[in-house]
Design a protein around this motif. Sequence first.
Motif, PDB file in Angstrom:
ATOM      1  N   GLU A 127     -48.476 -47.981  68.777  1.00  0.00           N
ATOM      2  CA  GLU A 127     -48.250 -47.884  67.279  1.00  0.00           C
ATOM      3  C   GLU A 127     -46.674 -48.283  66.927  1.00  0.00           C
ATOM      4  O   GLU A 127     -46.387 -48.848  65.804  1.00  0.00           O
ATOM      5  CB  GLU A 127     -48.373 -46.160  66.993  1.00  0.00           C
ATOM      6  CG  GLU A 127     -49.824 -45.872  66.903  1.00  0.00           C
ATOM      7  CD  GLU A 127     -50.173 -44.631  66.464  1.00  0.00           C
ATOM      8  OE1 GLU A 127     -51.306 -44.147  66.220  1.00  0.00           O
ATOM      9  OE2 GLU A 127     -49.221 -43.684  66.270  1.00  0.00           O
ATOM     10  N   ALA A 128     -45.952 -48.231  67.785  1.00  0.00           N
ATOM     11  CA  ALA A 128     -44.488 -48.541  67.757  1.00  0.00           C
ATOM     12  C   ALA A 128     -44.539 -50.162  67.363  1.00  0.00           C
ATOM     13  O   ALA A 128     -43.668 -50.966  66.652  1.00  0.00           O
ATOM     14  CB  ALA A 128     -43.637 -48.152  68.679  1.00  0.00           C
ATOM     15  N   GLU A 129     -45.307 -50.843  68.420  1.00  0.00           N
ATOM     16  CA  GLU A 129     -45.473 -52.269  68.204  1.00  0.00           C
ATOM     17  C   GLU A 129     -46.162 -53.031  66.830  1.00  0.00           C
ATOM     18  O   GLU A 129     -45.731 -53.634  66.370  1.00  0.00           O
ATOM     19  CB  GLU A 129     -46.518 -52.556  69.320  1.00  0.00           C
ATOM     20  CG  GLU A 129     -45.879 -52.762  70.870  1.00  0.00           C
ATOM     21  CD  GLU A 129     -46.912 -53.121  71.861  1.00  0.00           C
ATOM     22  OE1 GLU A 129     -47.966 -53.784  71.583  1.00  0.00           O
ATOM     23  OE2 GLU A 129     -46.746 -53.022  72.963  1.00  0.00           O
ATOM     24  N   GLU A 130     -47.041 -51.766  66.321  1.00  0.00           N
ATOM     25  CA  GLU A 130     -47.557 -52.166  64.991  1.00  0.00           C
ATOM     26  C   GLU A 130     -46.608 -51.890  63.883  1.00  0.00           C
ATOM     27  O   GLU A 130     -46.703 -52.634  62.941  1.00  0.00           O
ATOM     28  CB  GLU A 130     -48.883 -51.231  64.711  1.00  0.00           C
ATOM     29  CG  GLU A 130     -50.201 -51.464  65.543  1.00  0.00           C
ATOM     30  CD  GLU A 130     -51.030 -50.322  65.607  1.00  0.00           C
ATOM     31  OE1 GLU A 130     -52.132 -50.533  66.216  1.00  0.00           O
ATOM     32  OE2 GLU A 130     -50.944 -49.444  64.979  1.00  0.00           O
ATOM     33  N   ASP A 131     -45.834 -50.902  64.224  1.00  0.00           N
ATOM     34  CA  ASP A 131     -44.856 -50.549  63.082  1.00  0.00           C
ATOM     35  C   ASP A 131     -43.943 -51.852  62.802  1.00  0.00           C
ATOM     36  O   ASP A 131     -43.421 -52.302  61.617  1.00  0.00           O
ATOM     37  CB  ASP A 131     -43.838 -49.332  63.628  1.00  0.00           C
ATOM     38  CG  ASP A 131     -44.601 -48.326  63.350  1.00  0.00           C
ATOM     39  OD1 ASP A 131     -45.630 -48.110  62.637  1.00  0.00           O
ATOM     40  OD2 ASP A 131     -44.096 -47.041  63.913  1.00  0.00           O
ATOM     41  N   GLU A 132     -43.527 -52.419  63.991  1.00  0.00           N
ATOM     42  CA  GLU A 132     -42.814 -53.794  63.984  1.00  0.00           C
ATOM     43  C   GLU A 132     -43.535 -54.884  63.268  1.00  0.00           C
ATOM     44  O   GLU A 132     -42.890 -55.370  62.426  1.00  0.00           O
ATOM     45  CB  GLU A 132     -42.702 -54.398  65.446  1.00  0.00           C
ATOM     46  CG  GLU A 132     -41.490 -53.600  66.179  1.00  0.00           C
ATOM     47  CD  GLU A 132     -40.297 -53.914  65.719  1.00  0.00           C
ATOM     48  OE1 GLU A 132     -39.909 -55.107  65.306  1.00  0.00           O
ATOM     49  OE2 GLU A 132     -39.336 -52.631  65.319  1.00  0.00           O
ATOM     50  N   ILE A 133     -44.812 -55.050  63.568  1.00  0.00           N
ATOM     51  CA  ILE A 133     -45.540 -55.987  62.733  1.00  0.00           C
ATOM     52  C   ILE A 133     -45.488 -55.777  61.264  1.00  0.00           C
ATOM     53  O   ILE A 133     -45.344 -56.745  60.612  1.00  0.00           O
ATOM     54  CB  ILE A 133     -47.124 -56.026  63.119  1.00  0.00           C
ATOM     55  CG1 ILE A 133     -47.169 -56.322  64.754  1.00  0.00           C
ATOM     56  CG2 ILE A 133     -47.890 -57.110  62.349  1.00  0.00           C
ATOM     57  CD1 ILE A 133     -48.523 -56.038  65.361  1.00  0.00           C
ATOM     58  N   ALA A 134     -45.672 -54.718  60.909  1.00  0.00           N
ATOM     59  CA  ALA A 134     -45.773 -54.259  59.523  1.00  0.00           C
ATOM     60  C   ALA A 134     -44.273 -54.116  58.799  1.00  0.00           C
ATOM     61  O   ALA A 134     -44.279 -54.054  57.546  1.00  0.00           O
ATOM     62  CB  ALA A 134     -46.151 -52.897  59.115  1.00  0.00           C
ATOM     63  N   LYS A 135     -43.310 -54.408  59.305  1.00  0.00           N
ATOM     64  CA  LYS A 135     -41.923 -54.698  58.627  1.00  0.00           C
ATOM     65  C   LYS A 135     -41.738 -55.619  57.677  1.00  0.00           C
ATOM     66  O   LYS A 135     -42.222 -56.811  57.900  1.00  0.00           O
ATOM     67  CB  LYS A 135     -40.933 -54.691  59.938  1.00  0.00           C
ATOM     68  CG  LYS A 135     -40.185 -53.362  60.560  1.00  0.00           C
ATOM     69  CD  LYS A 135     -39.111 -53.646  61.245  1.00  0.00           C
ATOM     70  CE  LYS A 135     -38.489 -52.352  61.829  1.00  0.00           C
ATOM     71  NZ  LYS A 135     -37.880 -52.557  63.154  1.00  0.00           N
ATOM     72  N   GLY A 136     -41.305 -55.242  56.541  1.00  0.00           N
ATOM     73  CA  GLY A 136     -41.087 -56.142  55.579  1.00  0.00           C
ATOM     74  C   GLY A 136     -42.432 -56.135  54.641  1.00  0.00           C
ATOM     75  O   GLY A 136     -42.256 -56.946  53.602  1.00  0.00           O
ATOM     76  N   TRP A 137     -43.607 -55.598  54.846  1.00  0.00           N
ATOM     77  CA  TRP A 137     -44.685 -55.542  54.094  1.00  0.00           C
ATOM     78  C   TRP A 137     -44.612 -54.618  52.948  1.00  0.00           C
ATOM     79  O   TRP A 137     -43.883 -53.340  53.325  1.00  0.00           O
ATOM     80  CB  TRP A 137     -45.940 -55.411  54.842  1.00  0.00           C
ATOM     81  CG  TRP A 137     -46.414 -56.309  55.901  1.00  0.00           C
ATOM     82  CD1 TRP A 137     -45.980 -57.690  56.010  1.00  0.00           C
ATOM     83  CD2 TRP A 137     -47.649 -56.180  56.807  1.00  0.00           C
ATOM     84  NE1 TRP A 137     -46.512 -58.388  56.907  1.00  0.00           N
ATOM     85  CE2 TRP A 137     -47.676 -57.367  57.524  1.00  0.00           C
ATOM     86  CE3 TRP A 137     -48.368 -55.280  57.049  1.00  0.00           C
ATOM     87  CZ2 TRP A 137     -48.436 -57.585  58.351  1.00  0.00           C
ATOM     88  CZ3 TRP A 137     -49.441 -55.222  58.046  1.00  0.00           C
ATOM     89  CH2 TRP A 137     -49.360 -56.414  58.666  1.00  0.00           C
ATOM     90  N   PRO A 138     -45.040 -54.860  51.823  1.00  0.00           N
ATOM     91  CA  PRO A 138     -44.649 -53.982  50.741  1.00  0.00           C
ATOM     92  C   PRO A 138     -45.578 -52.474  50.885  1.00  0.00           C
ATOM     93  O   PRO A 138     -46.700 -52.504  51.509  1.00  0.00           O
ATOM     94  CB  PRO A 138     -45.282 -54.285  49.393  1.00  0.00           C
ATOM     95  CG  PRO A 138     -45.752 -55.732  49.941  1.00  0.00           C
ATOM     96  CD  PRO A 138     -45.336 -55.787  51.189  1.00  0.00           C
ATOM     97  N   GLU A 139     -44.938 -51.318  50.492  1.00  0.00           N
ATOM     98  CA  GLU A 139     -45.578 -49.985  50.929  1.00  0.00           C
ATOM     99  C   GLU A 139     -46.868 -49.759  50.130  1.00  0.00           C
ATOM    100  O   GLU A 139     -47.679 -49.574  50.414  1.00  0.00           O
ATOM    101  CB  GLU A 139     -44.656 -48.932  50.858  1.00  0.00           C
ATOM    102  CG  GLU A 139     -43.972 -48.350  52.142  1.00  0.00           C
ATOM    103  CD  GLU A 139     -43.081 -47.456  51.928  1.00  0.00           C
ATOM    104  OE1 GLU A 139     -43.214 -46.517  51.228  1.00  0.00           O
ATOM    105  OE2 GLU A 139     -41.631 -47.632  52.231  1.00  0.00           O
ATOM    106  N   LYS A 140     -46.798 -50.314  48.999  1.00  0.00           N
ATOM    107  CA  LYS A 140     -47.805 -50.272  47.859  1.00  0.00           C
ATOM    108  C   LYS A 140     -47.571 -51.428  47.079  1.00  0.00           C
ATOM    109  O   LYS A 140     -46.821 -52.048  46.805  1.00  0.00           O
ATOM    110  CB  LYS A 140     -47.322 -49.211  46.933  1.00  0.00           C
ATOM    111  CG  LYS A 140     -47.328 -47.529  47.436  1.00  0.00           C
ATOM    112  CD  LYS A 140     -47.108 -46.492  46.557  1.00  0.00           C
ATOM    113  CE  LYS A 140     -46.851 -45.236  47.085  1.00  0.00           C
ATOM    114  NZ  LYS A 140     -46.543 -44.036  46.237  1.00  0.00           N
ATOM    115  N   LEU A 141     -49.105 -51.755  46.661  1.00  0.00           N
ATOM    116  CA  LEU A 141     -49.254 -52.885  45.670  1.00  0.00           C
ATOM    117  C   LEU A 141     -50.399 -52.730  44.927  1.00  0.00           C
ATOM    118  O   LEU A 141     -51.294 -51.998  45.183  1.00  0.00           O
ATOM    119  CB  LEU A 141     -49.199 -54.228  46.386  1.00  0.00           C
ATOM    120  CG  LEU A 141     -49.901 -54.157  47.840  1.00  0.00           C
ATOM    121  CD1 LEU A 141     -51.579 -54.629  47.336  1.00  0.00           C
ATOM    122  CD2 LEU A 141     -49.519 -55.575  48.459  1.00  0.00           C
ATOM    123  N   THR A 142     -50.615 -53.524  44.098  1.00  0.00           N
ATOM    124  CA  THR A 142     -51.951 -53.662  43.040  1.00  0.00           C
ATOM    125  C   THR A 142     -52.479 -55.116  43.311  1.00  0.00           C
ATOM    126  O   THR A 142     -52.036 -56.106  43.922  1.00  0.00           O
ATOM    127  CB  THR A 142     -51.780 -53.393  41.762  1.00  0.00           C
ATOM    128  OG1 THR A 142     -50.825 -54.368  41.204  1.00  0.00           O
ATOM    129  CG2 THR A 142     -51.299 -52.026  41.383  1.00  0.00           C
TER     130      THR A 142
END
Length: 220
Positions: A127-142
Amino acid sequence: MSELNGKTVLLYFSAHWCPPCRAFLPKLVDAYHEIKAKGNALEVVFISSDKDQASFDEFFGGMPWLALPFGDSRKRFLSRKFRVSGIPMLVAIGSNGRTLTTKARDMVLQYGARAYPFTDEKIKELEAEEDEIAKGWPEKLTHETHEHELVLTRRRVYYCDGCNEQGHAWSYYCEKCDFDLHPKCVLKEEDKGSKDDPDVKEEDKSKDGWVCDGEVCKKV
Ligand SMILES: [Zn+2]
Ligand SMILES: [Zn+2]
């Protein structure tokens, strides 16, 4: 039993008549070979819910591991112990005999052979590896394909409502509607250049009368 001594054991509750069981089998076989090829101590035991010996034989014929004999009375005990209410179900038991997880199927779907040895520590590492991948992605969007705000959510296994392909790890998710979009399906469209004004988004949201707390979209 001597085959299982000192090994991580996966109990594979499944049956030939069950389509998701048949669909999952090749993934489990691949992971099994890969884990064993690295010299890891792993064994799988097929625990059958088949109706007759012939179906058992046919299904087990495609498996490279062990099985509880068809009709063995221990099956009832094991099903009860692990509260098997649906199949396929994969239970991981550590070499010390402790139950590691009853959700090993999701781990195999998500991580394949990397899921070994199916411990909490291993899950945290992945999961820590996955957190790295998601860095910089917006937390919420439409997104134009859904009326509610979508929240970046950790999801084991899901089907993307955009492209209908399977996804895992991260989803832009509306929990109320059980609506998923792959980050790649969302973010690739944003790259096309429609930069929404955040104020406009906010207005749309309140007009809509829905608010999302990160877990659920609720009507206000
Ligand atoms: Zn998709
Ligand atoms: Zn929704």
